[in-house]
Design an enzyme around this catalytic site. Structure first.
Site, PDB file in Angstrom:
ATOM      1  N   ASP A 171      -3.148  10.613   4.668  1.00 28.27           N
ATOM      2  CA  ASP A 171      -3.502  11.527   5.781  1.00 28.27           C
ATOM      3  C   ASP A 171      -2.331  12.457   5.828  1.00 28.27           C
ATOM      4  O   ASP A 171      -1.197  12.289   5.296  1.00 28.27           O
ATOM      5  CB  ASP A 171      -3.726  10.887   7.109  1.00 28.27           C
ATOM      6  CG  ASP A 171      -2.703   9.826   7.497  1.00 28.27           C
ATOM      7  OD1 ASP A 171      -1.297  10.153   6.981  1.00 28.27           O
ATOM      8  OD2 ASP A 171      -2.800   8.678   7.697  1.00 28.27           O
ATOM      9  N   ALA A 229      -6.235   3.329   8.151  1.00 30.71           N
ATOM     10  CA  ALA A 229      -4.808   3.453   8.364  1.00 30.71           C
ATOM     11  C   ALA A 229      -4.378   4.054   9.739  1.00 30.71           C
ATOM     12  O   ALA A 229      -4.852   3.709  10.746  1.00 30.71           O
ATOM     13  CB  ALA A 229      -3.906   4.100   7.452  1.00 30.71           C
ATOM     14  N   ASP A 241       0.711  -1.091  -0.119  1.00 28.08           N
ATOM     15  CA  ASP A 241      -0.020   0.025   0.088  1.00 28.08           C
ATOM     16  C   ASP A 241       0.896   1.263   0.190  1.00 28.08           C
ATOM     17  O   ASP A 241       0.434   2.039  -0.592  1.00 28.08           O
ATOM     18  CB  ASP A 241      -1.024   0.143   1.106  1.00 28.08           C
ATOM     19  CG  ASP A 241      -2.055  -1.083   1.190  1.00 28.08           C
ATOM     20  OD1 ASP A 241      -2.048  -1.426  -0.219  1.00 28.08           O
ATOM     21  OD2 ASP A 241      -2.714  -1.236   2.099  1.00 28.08           O
ATOM     22  N   GLY A 242       2.004   1.360   0.666  1.00 33.26           N
ATOM     23  CA  GLY A 242       3.030   2.428   0.474  1.00 33.26           C
ATOM     24  C   GLY A 242       3.429   2.625  -0.482  1.00 33.26           C
ATOM     25  O   GLY A 242       3.365   3.942  -0.977  1.00 33.26           O
TER      26      GLY A 242
END
Length: 299
Positions: free
Chosen positions: A152, A193, A77-78
């Site tokens: 975020d 997250a 995901d990163g």
């Protein structure tokens, strides 16, 4: 020759991972077999050096963003978060192949290659439109730092273990002043997250909303606040902080503030178009990744 909905395919991947390189090489051979035009991120060239493999083109991310009609991202995901920030301006769809841990965003598993990718290329997919955040750090009304985030934007103390003080304004209206470990400003994508770890709500990706989650506030009444995604958020850094707070975007880019700075956060003008196989189910993803209970009677 098969006809696909996408024919010009850019490929991005995470550096320093043998499993990622293995999947990239599989894509390389599969693309050659299918007669597809693939361009790989030039940063991957040294990792993929193989004289016996089919010849492929390597290009910069900017060139890939301008050229491709689909971008495949191999990693966790990163990796996809970084690709989203780089590629959002081109508004090209992204497809994630999971070589990480959770796989909320990169949901095609390596063992499902190449079939799952072929189905997507043939038009058998669902598309989610997800928004990103943009952050500007103002000092004496001048921009001294900028960042983008898909998950975020987080105001936090940095490496010090002490509370920070700031004021929150939304659409030019004062909301509150706060002493806490910081504030998480999250998109629906980021709600599973860091914001989730801090007690924030899980938000379905279709929601056009932002959630603000305080981090260990020095009050019992401060709770997560959900607002319209079109709002402008202004966080004024107090002059009373002993050490300057930091700002992190997706935990991948960082800015250091000074007392008196103002952090402005808005929805980014470009959206990310994320593709999934047609049987994708967001609630099933939450159930499997977050350990929710299965149906009553299921083993």
């Amino acid at each position: 020759m098969e006809t696909f909905s996408f024919n010009k395919i850019g490929v991005l991947g995470r550096l320093g991972s043998d499993s990622v390189v293995s999947t990239l090489q599989r894509l390389r051979h599969w693309g050659a077999e299918k007669g597809l035009t693939l361009q790989f991120d030039s940063e991957l060239q040294s990792s993929m050096a193989n004289g016996s493999a089919p010849v492929v083109a390597f290009s910069s991310r900017q060139a890939i963003g301008e050229w491709a009609d689909l971008i495949i991202v191999v990693g966790g995901d990163g990796t996809l978060l970084g690709a989203a920030r780089d590629m959002a301006r081109y508004e090209k769809p992204l497809l994630g192949i999971n070589r990480g841990r959770l796989g909320f965003l990169t949901d095609i598993m390596p063992q499902d290659l190449p079939g799952a990718v072929e189905r997507v290329l043939s038009g058998d997919y669902v598309m989610e439109n997800r928004f990103l955040l943009e952050a500007q750090l103002l000092r004496n009304n001048e921009v001294v730092g900028e960042a983008m985030a898909m998950n975020d934007v987080v105001l936090h103390p940095g490496q010090s273990i002490r509370m920070i003080e700031f004021e929150l304004h939304i659409d030019n209206q004062f909301v509150y002043s706060q002493r806490s470990d910081g504030l998480i400003v999250s998109t629906p994508t980021g709600s599973t997250a860091y914001a989730l770890s801090a007690g924030g709500p899980i938000m379905h990706p279709s929601l056009d909303a932002i959630v603000l989650v305080p981090m260990f506030p020095h009050t019992l009444t401060s709770r997560p606040l959900m607002i319209d995604a079109g709002s402008e958020i202004r966080i004024a850094i107090s002059d009373n902080n002993d050490l300057p707070p930091h700002v992190s975007s997706d935990a991948q880019s960082h800015m250091e503030t000074r007392n008196g700075d103002v952090l402005v956060i808005r929805r980014h003008p470009h959206r990310l178009h994320l593709l999934h196989p047609s049987d994708h189910n967001y609630y099933e993803t939450c159930r499997t990744k977050l350990g929710w209970g299965s149906r009553l009677g299921d083993d």
